[in-house]
Design a protein around this motif. Structure first.
Motif, PDB file in Angstrom:
ATOM      1  N   ARG A   1       0.807  -1.215   0.000  1.00  0.00           N
ATOM      2  CA  ARG A   1       0.000   0.000   0.000  1.00  0.00           C
ATOM      3  C   ARG A   1       0.843   1.269   0.000  1.00  0.00           C
ATOM      4  NH1 ARG A   1      -4.619  -1.941   4.401  1.00  0.00           N
ATOM      5  NH2 ARG A   1      -5.615  -3.487   3.049  1.00  0.00           N
ATOM      6  N   LEU A   2       2.153   1.116   0.081  1.00  0.00           N
ATOM      7  CA  LEU A   2       3.039   2.288   0.038  1.00  0.00           C
ATOM      8  C   LEU A   2       3.184   2.788  -1.394  1.00  0.00           C
ATOM      9  CD1 LEU A   2       5.988   1.116   2.328  1.00  0.00           C
ATOM     10  CD2 LEU A   2       4.182   2.734   2.941  1.00  0.00           C
ATOM     11  N   ALA A   3       3.295   4.101  -1.551  1.00  0.00           N
ATOM     12  CA  ALA A   3       3.618   4.675  -2.863  1.00  0.00           C
ATOM     13  C   ALA A   3       5.049   4.288  -3.229  1.00  0.00           C
ATOM     14  CB  ALA A   3       3.464   6.186  -2.820  1.00  0.00           C
ATOM     15  N   GLY A   4       5.374   4.391  -4.522  1.00  0.00           N
ATOM     16  CA  GLY A   4       6.680   3.954  -5.008  1.00  0.00           C
ATOM     17  C   GLY A   4       7.842   4.585  -4.274  1.00  0.00           C
ATOM     18  N   GLY A   5       7.748   5.889  -3.996  1.00  0.00           N
ATOM     19  CA  GLY A   5       8.837   6.575  -3.313  1.00  0.00           C
ATOM     20  C   GLY A   5       9.063   6.063  -1.906  1.00  0.00           C
ATOM     21  N   TRP A   6       7.984   5.715  -1.200  1.00  0.00           N
ATOM     22  CA  TRP A   6       8.101   5.187   0.157  1.00  0.00           C
ATOM     23  C   TRP A   6       8.643   3.757   0.136  1.00  0.00           C
ATOM     24  CZ3 TRP A   6       8.280   8.548   3.775  1.00  0.00           C
ATOM     25  CH2 TRP A   6       7.532   9.717   3.690  1.00  0.00           C
TER      26      TRP A   6
END
Length: 253
Positions: free
Chosen positions: A138-143
């Motif tokens: 569920r994390l965005a790519g940057g995270w």
């Protein structure tokens, strides 16, 4: 590793797959604390070279050492002294942020007494303190990228290999990720990073420009750009430099 010895040393490194030469006579030395960039398009030989340096592939000929260990004869010692982050991030999407950190702490053999400290460091470094219970998918790519970097340095490796770590990530997240890389360099870590993003070259202390398995230029970004400076190109970019060098290579072939 002796004081003053390069963190990474390659001499006449070659890797062939059948009749195809993926890495062609590469000779480079990388100092401790240096951010060293491999710049070039996909298929230039960057990832193959990094996999050799990580002890994952044996070279066909030539030699290489990482933190004083020979990649061909001491691959397991090499692996224990490096952090490696691939462009696929190598995280487990069905685990939470905290569970991924705990899992990789075990994989890397972080002593039990120091795991809590390292976990807190990674969460703070990556800015993930408020996301410990979040499923990684569920994390965005940057995270995800920041978490993967944190997991790669849990065991405090002196040398870090990042293979196309910002591929597919938005420009803001890429800039933030490079801030983390620079912090690691300031702390004395050697960071060896490959990229095909020309703007990222400016963040490196030195660069090797790769084309068809060969190093076609080596040096600090400013010096490489200065060599191309002219009346026609008063302020050349790294993309200008790369295009010029490839054209020169093609004409010489």
């Amino acid at each position: 590793m002796h004081p003053g010895e390069p963190a990474v040393r390659m001499k006449g490194l070659v890797k062939r797959f059948g009749d195809f030469t993926a890495v062609d006579n590469v000779t480079i030395e990388v100092g401790r604390g240096e951010i060293f960039g491999f710049l070039g398009p996909n298929g230039a030989g960057k990832s193959t070279t990094i996999r050799i340096l990580c002890g994952l592939l044996a070279p066909t000929s030539g030699s290489a050492t990482v933190n004083g260990f020979d990649v061909a004869s001491q691959p397991e010692l090499v692996k224990s002294h490096i952090g490696y982050m691939s462009q696929k991030f190598s995280l487990y999407d069905d685990l939470t942020v905290e569970e991924n950190i705990e899992f990789f702490s075990g994989i890397y053999g972080v002593p039990a007494a120091g795991r809590e400290h390292r976990k807190r460091y990674v969460l703070h470094m990556a800015g993930l303190e408020g996301k410990t219970d979040t499923l990684t998918r569920r994390l965005a790519g940057g995270w995800k990228q920041r978490l993967a970097l944190g997991c790669a340095i849990l065991h405090e490796p002196p040398v870090l290999f990042l293979d196309e770590p910002t591929s597919g990530v938005d420009p803001v997240a890429r800039r933030s990720f490079w801030d983390l890389i620079q912090d690691l360099s300031h702390a004395g870590n050697t960071v060896f990073v490959s990229t095909h993003y020309m703007d990222e070259a400016e963040y490196c202390h030195r660069l090797a420009l790769m084309h068809r398995g060969r190093v076609i230029a080596l040096g600090p970004p400013r010096e490489l750009r200065a060599e191309l400076k002219s009346k026609e190109l008063p302020d050349p970019t790294m993309e200008d430099v790369f295009v010029h060098l490839i054209e020169r290579e093609e004409q010489a072939a």
